[in-house]
Write a protein that holds these residues in place. Sequence first.
Motif, PDB file in Angstrom:
ATOM      1  N   SER A  71      16.545 -26.194 -60.339  1.00 47.60           N
ATOM      2  CA  SER A  71      15.492 -26.340 -59.333  1.00 47.60           C
ATOM      3  C   SER A  71      14.383 -27.336 -59.960  1.00 47.60           C
ATOM      4  N   TYR A  80      16.005 -30.871 -58.613  1.00 45.20           N
ATOM      5  CA  TYR A  80      15.902 -31.086 -57.272  1.00 45.20           C
ATOM      6  C   TYR A  80      14.951 -31.928 -56.519  1.00 45.20           C
ATOM      7  N   LYS A 117      13.794 -32.858 -52.557  1.00 46.62           N
ATOM      8  CA  LYS A 117      14.046 -32.509 -51.113  1.00 46.62           C
ATOM      9  C   LYS A 117      14.386 -33.811 -50.384  1.00 46.62           C
ATOM     10  N   VAL A 163      18.251 -37.650 -56.623  1.00 49.00           N
ATOM     11  CA  VAL A 163      18.150 -36.331 -57.703  1.00 49.00           C
ATOM     12  C   VAL A 163      18.355 -36.670 -59.069  1.00 49.00           C
ATOM     13  N   GLN A 200      21.321 -31.115 -64.289  1.00 46.70           N
ATOM     14  CA  GLN A 200      22.603 -30.905 -63.829  1.00 46.70           C
ATOM     15  C   GLN A 200      23.708 -30.828 -64.797  1.00 46.70           C
TER      16      GLN A 200
END
Length: 119
Positions: free
Chosen positions: A50, A53, A55, A73, A78
């Motif tokens: 989160s 991330y 948007k 991103v 990740q």
Amino acid sequence: MNVLYDYMYYIGAFGLIFIGLYIILVKHNLIRIIMGLNIVDTGVNLFLISIGYVKGGTAPIFSRPGIKAGSMVDPVPQALVLTAIVIGVAVLALALSLAIRLYQHYKTLDLRKIRRMKW
């Protein structure tokens, strides 16, 4: 309502972390405690994803012209989460194997009973 929707993943992540901590602190069965540890691990992974991330963000590939770095991103969380998943599976397997050995030795998985027994 829209503000709550923006923080939905953070709420879910902290919800998983708190549920897992509750299970770890309250339950006495070793298998349930191990599952609580796994739930905390999942919550932390969701929180890390989160954070990275954006948007409407795109993959961090600079091959397309006109993409700004702020609209991509972040790939570091990740990669950290992929590593954490592998480590979490290894810790889960080790904890379950220790639980099996404890059950073979004490014939119970209740930590209160195991603490009262002597070696």
